[in-house]
Design a protein around this motif. Structure first.
Motif, PDB file in Angstrom:
ATOM      1  N   LYS A 200       0.819  -1.216   0.000  1.00 34.53           N
ATOM      2  CA  LYS A 200       0.000   0.000   0.000  1.00 34.53           C
ATOM      3  C   LYS A 200       0.856   1.270   0.000  1.00 34.53           C
ATOM      4  CE  LYS A 200      -4.315   1.878   1.674  1.00 34.53           C
ATOM      5  NZ  LYS A 200      -4.105   3.076   0.972  1.00 34.53           N
ATOM      6  N   GLY A 256      -2.134  -3.858   3.245  1.00 33.57           N
ATOM      7  CA  GLY A 256      -2.410  -2.575   3.890  1.00 33.57           C
ATOM      8  C   GLY A 256      -1.153  -1.871   4.378  1.00 33.57           C
ATOM      9  N   TRP A 257       0.016  -2.422   4.072  1.00 31.72           N
ATOM     10  CA  TRP A 257       1.246  -1.858   4.642  1.00 31.72           C
ATOM     11  C   TRP A 257       1.859  -0.750   3.802  1.00 31.72           C
ATOM     12  CZ3 TRP A 257       4.253  -7.006   5.932  1.00 31.72           C
ATOM     13  CH2 TRP A 257       3.664  -7.586   7.068  1.00 31.72           C
ATOM     14  N   GLN A 261       5.508   0.284   7.940  1.00 29.78           N
ATOM     15  CA  GLN A 261       4.808  -0.855   8.554  1.00 29.78           C
ATOM     16  C   GLN A 261       5.473  -2.172   8.175  1.00 29.78           C
ATOM     17  OE1 GLN A 261       0.995   0.797   7.013  1.00 29.78           O
ATOM     18  NE2 GLN A 261       0.150  -0.089   8.860  1.00 29.78           N
TER      19      GLN A 261
ATOM     20  N   GLN B 159      -6.756  -0.645   9.407  1.00 25.34           N
ATOM     21  CA  GLN B 159      -5.746  -1.480   8.742  1.00 25.34           C
ATOM     22  C   GLN B 159      -6.260  -2.922   8.642  1.00 25.34           C
ATOM     23  OE1 GLN B 159      -2.547  -0.606   7.599  1.00 25.34           O
ATOM     24  NE2 GLN B 159      -3.379   1.439   7.869  1.00 25.34           N
ATOM     25  N   PRO B 160      -5.760  -3.693   7.656  1.00 17.89           N
ATOM     26  CA  PRO B 160      -6.223  -5.087   7.547  1.00 17.89           C
ATOM     27  C   PRO B 160      -6.041  -5.864   8.859  1.00 17.89           C
ATOM     28  CG  PRO B 160      -4.926  -4.490   5.637  1.00 17.89           C
ATOM     29  CD  PRO B 160      -4.855  -3.327   6.561  1.00 17.89           C
ATOM     30  N   ASP B 161      -4.949  -5.579   9.600  1.00 13.38           N
ATOM     31  CA  ASP B 161      -4.758  -6.262  10.884  1.00 13.38           C
ATOM     32  C   ASP B 161      -5.067  -5.303  12.036  1.00 13.38           C
ATOM     33  OD1 ASP B 161      -2.668  -4.668  10.197  1.00 13.38           O
ATOM     34  OD2 ASP B 161      -1.074  -6.066  10.742  1.00 13.38           O
ATOM     35  N   LEU B 174     -10.327  -5.350   3.597  1.00 10.07           N
ATOM     36  CA  LEU B 174      -9.766  -4.060   3.207  1.00 10.07           C
ATOM     37  C   LEU B 174     -10.823  -2.976   3.339  1.00 10.07           C
ATOM     38  CD1 LEU B 174      -7.582  -4.536   0.029  1.00 10.07           C
ATOM     39  CD2 LEU B 174      -6.892  -4.308   2.395  1.00 10.07           C
ATOM     40  N   LEU B 176      -9.683   0.380   3.210  1.00  9.73           N
ATOM     41  CA  LEU B 176      -9.101   1.594   2.626  1.00  9.73           C
ATOM     42  C   LEU B 176      -8.780   1.430   1.140  1.00  9.73           C
ATOM     43  CD1 LEU B 176      -6.722   2.424   5.599  1.00  9.73           C
ATOM     44  CD2 LEU B 176      -8.944   3.406   5.126  1.00  9.73           C
ATOM     45  N   SER B 177      -9.208   0.328   0.542  1.00 13.95           N
ATOM     46  CA  SER B 177      -9.004   0.128  -0.890  1.00 13.95           C
ATOM     47  C   SER B 177     -10.264  -0.484  -1.469  1.00 13.95           C
ATOM     48  CB  SER B 177      -7.845  -0.833  -1.155  1.00 13.95           C
ATOM     49  OG  SER B 177      -6.678  -0.366  -0.560  1.00 13.95           O
TER      50      SER B 177
END
Lengths: 442, 322
Positions: A200, A256-257, A261, B159-161, B174, B176-177
């Protein structure tokens, strides 16, 4: 009533005068006592206090040498910097010296607002020879039109976990992308992954794609033609996404990183490789669980699907990354500006900067003294094997278009499947935008 | 003379009928000062500022939108080549309509969702009870937090995690996408913006005359008819105005999508301010982005104008129609 009118008129005059004063003015002069040199420089969020101290020490040295003071202006992000360049270019006044990221140098060059370095200018800063030749690769479109003076390098490398590699029976880090995938597969089991990738991140993805394509012989830009719709680019994206979808060597959370991160995840000690980092990550790694168990390695330089580079492939270990110094054409303190540039590119100041912030010297002799440092060996090698991205004003758009392919693919990536057709259609969009930008390039 | 002034005068006349001769004199004097000899020149400083801060930049933007201003012509921007309406034509190819659709739909949904929340919160904190001050303060927290902070905190949670996925048990989802990012943007905007409606509704509730409450009590009205037939009609004007302002705020919100999703943004949340920003400051096409901004302005102005004419906002009961 007349009095009121007079007072109002006075008010309007004061207001107009105040607004006119907002226009500001230049400090003027051409160097020496009482002058101020305005330097625009990126903020250092990692070591803000040390950075303040460094600015003070440079300012003191400069004052002792020239009698003039340096005023540092900081910008928070590349976008802030670009905005500052734009407003200064339009106004014809602003900072005298700019520290500009390498990939933004072509954009800055295209504005035509910076001093082109001739023999006399190089002489003023101690000669062109004092720089690591590779760092001059993104100073201008050709030998006769250089504007960027190399200041620091931040070549990209991989970091790997020495313990995990050893446990998997791997004796040396991968040198080809296929080897990297195979080694990462060996290290992936349970909650342990072979590779950390920041999918990301808004700057990482294009670097992989550019690197793999250049190694396969496609520099992405050929004169005025964008070459994004090309099997090499397709293969690069497939490899890059494939690590997560087909090879499953990357933690699924990596969709998501951002880069920090991914670094934090690698620092926990449960990942074999961290695919893209620089020597500035050293302190973070030393503070993590991975402390004492990690090393840097060159990024692979053989394109995916091959065991050796094709004849037209380039041994690109990293993009030519770091900062250049640019002297503004409108500056009334050009001599002072070159004295400043000379000061900060001299070996002792460069080495001091490296010790404090982890940015490699652009100065050749300073870089040479670091090559004896074993941990830093791969990084200095990467600095020498760095290859410049295409020098065109369209590059920032091309970079954006390449990143956008990754951004729009994230949902499919999270689902775990991404077809070749999907990649293809997104590359087609990127090609269109890159070509239209190149068509406009002057 | 406006109806407002007429109303006021009539009321005054009725009240002070006995003192009529003096009032008439005073009125004549007043009317003379306010209408014929109004010191309009006192507006000069404000007017000058308006010209400098609003009209000049607007005119510049219009001019730039007709020129081919980019990184190559920036240095001599006054001489940037004039290309007529080319930028406007190109802006429709560059995804402007998609962005307008995203922006407008997002703003309308966010406004529609915040109105019931805001009014409910205002009603809840209207009557006195122990701890009401604290509740009111807590309700204002999302509003006083800077947009940047709100977006950063939500980005971390989504965040995914992150914490949202672990609470929902949907690890790896997800937010944010992709398509879900649109709903994320709406959700966060609602969270951050509902206190505005709440504040406006609360202000309106406070202005309801005490007699109205007493009259309802005397008539033995229960809470629901009182709310729907007595109180809510009082809120109509202020809340409609709040809706209008909130919708415009949503449409113009740049910080939230920029910090939540970064640039380039996913297509699903490529709102107008993001598109203009990326075109301007990453693509360096100032002419094109100015054209986009002008088109956006016009597209927003049309329904806004129609709406303003149609509802003729009554902000205050005594404020009259404008």
């Amino acid at each position: 009533m007349r009095n009121q009118k007079i007072i109002a008129l006075a008010g309007v005059t004061v207001l107009a005068a105040a607004l006119a004063a907002c226009g500001g003015g230049d400090d003027g002069g051409s160097g020496g006592d009482g002058k101020t040199l305005d330097v625009l420089i990126g903020a250092n969020t990692q070591y803000p206090e040390e950075f303040q101290a460094w600015q003070k020490s440079i300012s003191d040295k400069f004052k002792a040498q020239t009698g003039a003071t340096v005023k540092f202006e900081q910008f928070a992000s590349a976008n802030d910097e670009l905005t500052k360049i734009q407003t200064s270019v339009v106004a014809g006044s602003g900072p005298d010296v700019y520290a500009v990221g390498t990939t933004m140098t072509p954009t800055a060059y295209s504005t035509g607002a910076f001093v082109k370095m001739g023999d006399s200018e190089w002489q003023k800063i101690g000669g062109k020879d004092k720089f690591n030749p590779a760092t001059l690769g993104i100073s201008g479109p050709d030998e006769n039109n250089l504007v960027g003076i190399p200041w620091v390098s931040r070549p990209f490398v991989m970091a790997y976990n020495t313990d995990l590699l050893k446990a998997a029976g791997i004796d040396k880090p991968a040198t080809t992308w296929d080897e990297l995938r195979d080694q990462a597969k060996k290290m992936t089991h349970g909650d342990q992954y072979g590779l950390a990738v920041a999918y990301k991140d808004n700057f990482d993805p294009w670097k992989f794609v550019w690197g793999m394509s250049v190694q396969a012989g496609n520099p992405l830009v050929d004169g005025k033609t964008a070459k994004l719709q090309d099997p090499t680019v397709q293969k690069a994206y497939e490899t890059y996404f494939g690590w997560l979808t087909t090879d499953k060597i990357v933690d699924p959370a990596a969709v998501g990183w951002t880069n920090p991160q991914a670094l934090a995840s690698f620092a926990k000690g449960k990942t074999g490789y961290f695919a893209l980092t620089t020597s500035t990550a050293t302190n973070s790694l030393e503070q993590g669980a991975v402390k004492g168990k990690w090393a840097f390695a060159l990024l692979p330089t053989v394109p995916p699907g091959a065991t050796s580079r094709p004849a037209n492939g380039v041994e690109a270990a990293s993009i030519l990354s770091g900062d250049n110094l640019l002297v503004a054409d409108y500056s009334k303190n050009k001599d002072l500006a070159f004295q400043y540039v000379k000061l900060v590119t001299d070996p002792d100041v460069q080495l001091d900067y490296y010790q404090k912030f982890g940015n490699l010297p652009a100065n050749a002799s300073a870089l040479q003294t670091l090559s004896s440092d074993q941990r830093l060996g791969p990084v200095t090698e990467a600095a020498k094997k760095s290859v410049a991205t295409p020098f065109t004003g369209a590059w920032s758009d091309i970079q954006l278009a390449l990143t956008n392919v990754a951004v729009q693919s994230l949902p499919d990536l999270a689902k775990g499947s991404l077809s070749a057709q999907q990649i293809d259609s997104r590359i087609a969009t990127a090609q269109k935008s890159a070509q239209s930008s190149l068509d406009r390039a002057k | 003379m406006t109806t407002e002034l007429l109303d006021q005068r009539n009321r005054r006349n009725r009240r002070n009928r006995r003192k009529e001769p003096r009032v008439k004199r005073a009125e004549r004097k007043n009317r003379g000062v306010t209408e014929r000899q109004r010191p309009l020149w006192l507006l000069t400083p404000g007017g000058l500022l308006m010209v400098l801060v609003i009209l000049v930049p607007l005119a510049l933007a219009l001019w730039i939108s007709l020129t081919d201003l980019d990184q190559y012509t920036l240095r001599r921007w006054i001489q940037a080549p004039f290309i007529g309406l080319d930028n406007y034509v190109e802006s429709f190819d560059a995804g402007l309509l998609h962005s307008i659709w995203i922006s407008v739909s997002f703003a309308l949904i966010a406004t529609a969702a915040t109105v019931p929340i805001g009014i409910a919160a205002a009603v809840v904190t209207q009557n006195k009870y122990r701890g009401r001050g604290l509740v009111r303060a807590v309700f204002l927290i999302p509003y006083v937090l800077p947009s940047f902070v709100v977006a950063t905190v939500w980005r971390t949670m989504l965040q995914p995690d992150g914490i949202v996925n672990s609470v929902l048990g949907s690890e790896g989802s997800l937010w944010l996408s992709g398509s879900r990012s649109y709903w994320t943007l709406i959700l966060v905007e609602i969270w951050a913006a509902w206190p505005f409606i709440y504040l406006m509704a609360l202000a309106a509730l406070q202005s309801v005359d005490h007699e109205v409450h007493e009259a309802s009590a005397v008539d033995g009205v229960t809470w629901w008819p009182k709310l729907t037939h007595v109180i809510l009609p009082y809120l109509r004007g202020p809340v409609l105005l709040a809706c209008l302002l909130a919708t415009l705020n949503h449409i113009n919100n740049f910080t939230l999508p920029f910090v939540l999703f970064g640039a380039p943004a996913p297509d699903n949340v490529n709102v107008m301010p993001m598109l203009v920003y990326v075109t301007s400051f990453q693509g360096l096409r100032f002419g094109l982005s100015a054209a986009m901004a002008v088109v956006s302005l016009i597209i927003i102005l049309i329904p806004l104008f129609v709406y303003l004419r149609a509802v003729r906002l009554d902000v205050h009961e005594e404020g009259g129609r404008k």
